[in-house]
Design a protein around this motif. Structure first.
Motif, short mmCIF file in Angstrom:
data_model
loop_
_atom_site.label_atom_id
_atom_site.label_comp_id
_atom_site.label_asym_id
_atom_site.label_seq_id
_atom_site.Cartn_x
_atom_site.Cartn_y
_atom_site.Cartn_z
N ILE A 198 1.03 -1.28 -0.19
CA ILE A 198 0.08 -0.08 0.06
C ILE A 198 1.03 1.11 -0.10
O ILE A 198 1.72 1.32 0.87
CB ILE A 198 -0.80 0.09 1.25
CG1 ILE A 198 -1.84 -1.32 1.32
CG2 ILE A 198 -1.91 1.13 1.05
CD1 ILE A 198 -2.65 -1.48 2.52
N TRP A 199 0.50 2.19 -1.08
CA TRP A 199 1.90 3.16 -1.20
C TRP A 199 1.07 4.65 -1.55
O TRP A 199 -0.07 4.61 -2.14
CB TRP A 199 2.52 2.61 -2.45
CG TRP A 199 4.18 3.15 -2.06
CD1 TRP A 199 4.78 4.33 -2.58
CD2 TRP A 199 5.06 2.12 -1.57
NE1 TRP A 199 6.26 3.99 -2.11
CE2 TRP A 199 6.24 2.75 -1.35
CE3 TRP A 199 4.84 1.03 -0.98
CZ2 TRP A 199 7.59 2.20 -1.13
CZ3 TRP A 199 5.92 0.18 -0.46
CH2 TRP A 199 7.27 0.96 -0.40
N GLY A 200 1.73 5.37 -0.94
CA GLY A 200 1.17 7.02 -1.32
C GLY A 200 1.75 7.48 -2.75
O GLY A 200 2.86 7.07 -2.78
N LYS A 201 0.95 7.72 -3.49
CA LYS A 201 1.22 7.96 -4.81
C LYS A 201 2.27 9.63 -4.93
O LYS A 201 3.11 9.80 -5.65
CB LYS A 201 0.00 8.62 -5.66
CG LYS A 201 -0.69 7.42 -6.41
CD LYS A 201 -1.64 8.10 -7.34
CE LYS A 201 -2.16 6.90 -8.14
NZ LYS A 201 -3.22 7.26 -9.01
N ASN A 202 2.40 10.16 -3.66
CA ASN A 202 3.23 11.24 -3.53
C ASN A 202 4.18 11.19 -2.40
O ASN A 202 4.83 12.07 -2.00
CB ASN A 202 2.17 12.50 -3.16
CG ASN A 202 0.81 12.62 -4.27
OD1 ASN A 202 0.11 11.93 -3.75
ND2 ASN A 202 1.18 13.31 -5.15
N ASP A 203 4.62 10.01 -2.18
CA ASP A 203 5.72 9.52 -1.39
C ASP A 203 6.96 10.16 -1.88
O ASP A 203 7.40 9.83 -3.04
CB ASP A 203 5.81 7.92 -1.05
CG ASP A 203 6.75 7.60 -0.06
OD1 ASP A 203 7.61 8.32 0.51
OD2 ASP A 203 6.63 6.52 0.65
N THR A 204 7.52 10.92 -0.91
CA THR A 204 9.06 11.54 -1.78
C THR A 204 10.01 10.85 -1.05
O THR A 204 11.46 10.79 -1.58
CB THR A 204 9.30 12.83 -1.46
OG1 THR A 204 8.95 13.26 -0.07
CG2 THR A 204 8.06 13.78 -2.26
N VAL A 205 9.84 10.09 0.19
CA VAL A 205 11.13 9.43 0.72
C VAL A 205 11.19 7.85 -0.27
O VAL A 205 12.45 7.65 -0.37
CB VAL A 205 10.55 9.03 2.23
CG1 VAL A 205 11.75 8.52 2.85
CG2 VAL A 205 10.43 10.30 2.91
N THR A 206 10.33 7.12 -0.39
CA THR A 206 10.29 6.08 -1.09
C THR A 206 9.23 6.28 -2.18
O THR A 206 8.29 5.81 -1.96
CB THR A 206 10.04 4.76 -0.39
OG1 THR A 206 8.84 4.95 0.50
CG2 THR A 206 11.13 4.23 0.58
N PRO A 207 9.91 6.86 -3.59
CA PRO A 207 9.13 7.24 -4.47
C PRO A 207 8.17 6.10 -4.90
O PRO A 207 8.37 4.75 -4.95
CB PRO A 207 9.81 7.89 -5.41
CG PRO A 207 11.06 8.17 -4.54
CD PRO A 207 11.20 7.13 -3.50
N PRO A 208 6.92 6.32 -5.65
CA PRO A 208 6.13 5.20 -6.39
C PRO A 208 6.89 4.22 -7.11
O PRO A 208 6.43 3.01 -7.10
CB PRO A 208 5.06 6.02 -7.22
CG PRO A 208 5.21 7.50 -6.61
CD PRO A 208 6.56 7.82 -6.04
#
Length: 254
Positions: A198-208
């Motif tokens: 489950i991933w955030g589309k706007n994750d900048t730490v561990t990008p998509p």
């Protein structure tokens, strides 16, 4: 929430509900409260939620690494005498869960990872040259989330205290190096455990693209996206996170 902490056998942990244990693994600077919504939701859905305090700052420097934390998790599961578990980890917690599954696959029925390290880490232990500047640390904490408001004063204060504590900073840097050293690209294709990503589309730490690589490498994985969401989906979009996970567990009969 600390009043419900259990302390026994050298472990400190939260435990709520009855049923299949979901062992929740927090991140490097993540507290147990990050999973409040998971705890409340799943403890009422026939699961036992267990959240151990990981010894990220209390192990000796030589043992401050992903492999040692994975072994600690194994010892904790043995201590609790769980026959089977589902592991749920965010950031470093996801990495620990994956590494534990590599070493001790027999008891792991399923894995859930969100914003997990293990393939790529963006400044996990870097960028603290101005650590005495509260506003700089506040901005860094806010960048973890899509919506900076999620980075409450309590969260910022905790990060500020961590990076300005010399012992904790040294351990943080050691863990960051360990996360890179314990890259799992070669291990993941051999891990046939059902995995929910489950991933955030706007994750900048561990990008998509990191989520996509996990999905490509893990043979039995399902990937779900949450829009307008950063590195900690279970905090930014708790209802959506819980719904996705509950549906996945139901579909997989876990």
């Amino acid at each position: 929430m600390s009043d419900s902490l259990k302390k026994e056998g050298g472990y400190s942990y939260l435990e709520v509900g009855e049923g299949m244990p979901i062992v929740v693994l927090h991140g490097l600077m993540g507290g147990l409260s990050n999973f409040d919504s998971v705890k409340h939701f799943f403890s009422k859905k026939g699961y036992k939620i267990v959240i151990p305090e990981l010894p990220v700052y209390t192990m000796s420097l030589l043992k401050t690494n992903v492999k040692s934390f994975a072994k600690y998790l194994h010892d904790f599961i043995e201590f609790k005498a769980f026959k089977e578990v589902i592991l749920l980890g965010n950031s470093l917690g996801g990495h620990i869960g994956l590494y534990h599954t590599k070493l001790f696959p027999k008891k792991v029925k399923g894995i859930v990872i969100t914003g997990s390290s293990g393939l790529y880490e963006s400044a996990m232990g870097g960028g603290y040259t101005k650590r005495s500047d509260y506003e700089v640390i506040k901005k860094k904490a806010q960048e973890v989330f899509y919506d900076p408001v999620v980075a409450t004063k309590e969260i910022v204060d905790e990060v500020y205290e961590t990076v300005n504590n010399r012992n904790k900073l040294v351990k943080t840097l050691a863990i960051a190096k360990s996360a890179i050293r314990h890259n799992m690209a070669k291990d993941l294709p051999k891990m046939n455990v059902p995995t929910c990503i489950i991933w955030g589309k706007n994750d900048t730490v561990t990008p998509p693209e990191v989520a996509e690589e996990f999905h490509d490498l893990l043979p039995d994985s399902d990937l779900y996206w949450i829009d307008k969401c950063g590195h900690a989906a279970m905090m930014e979009h708790p209802d959506e996170f819980n719904t996705i996970l509950f549906d996945w567990l139901t579909e997989r009969k876990l």
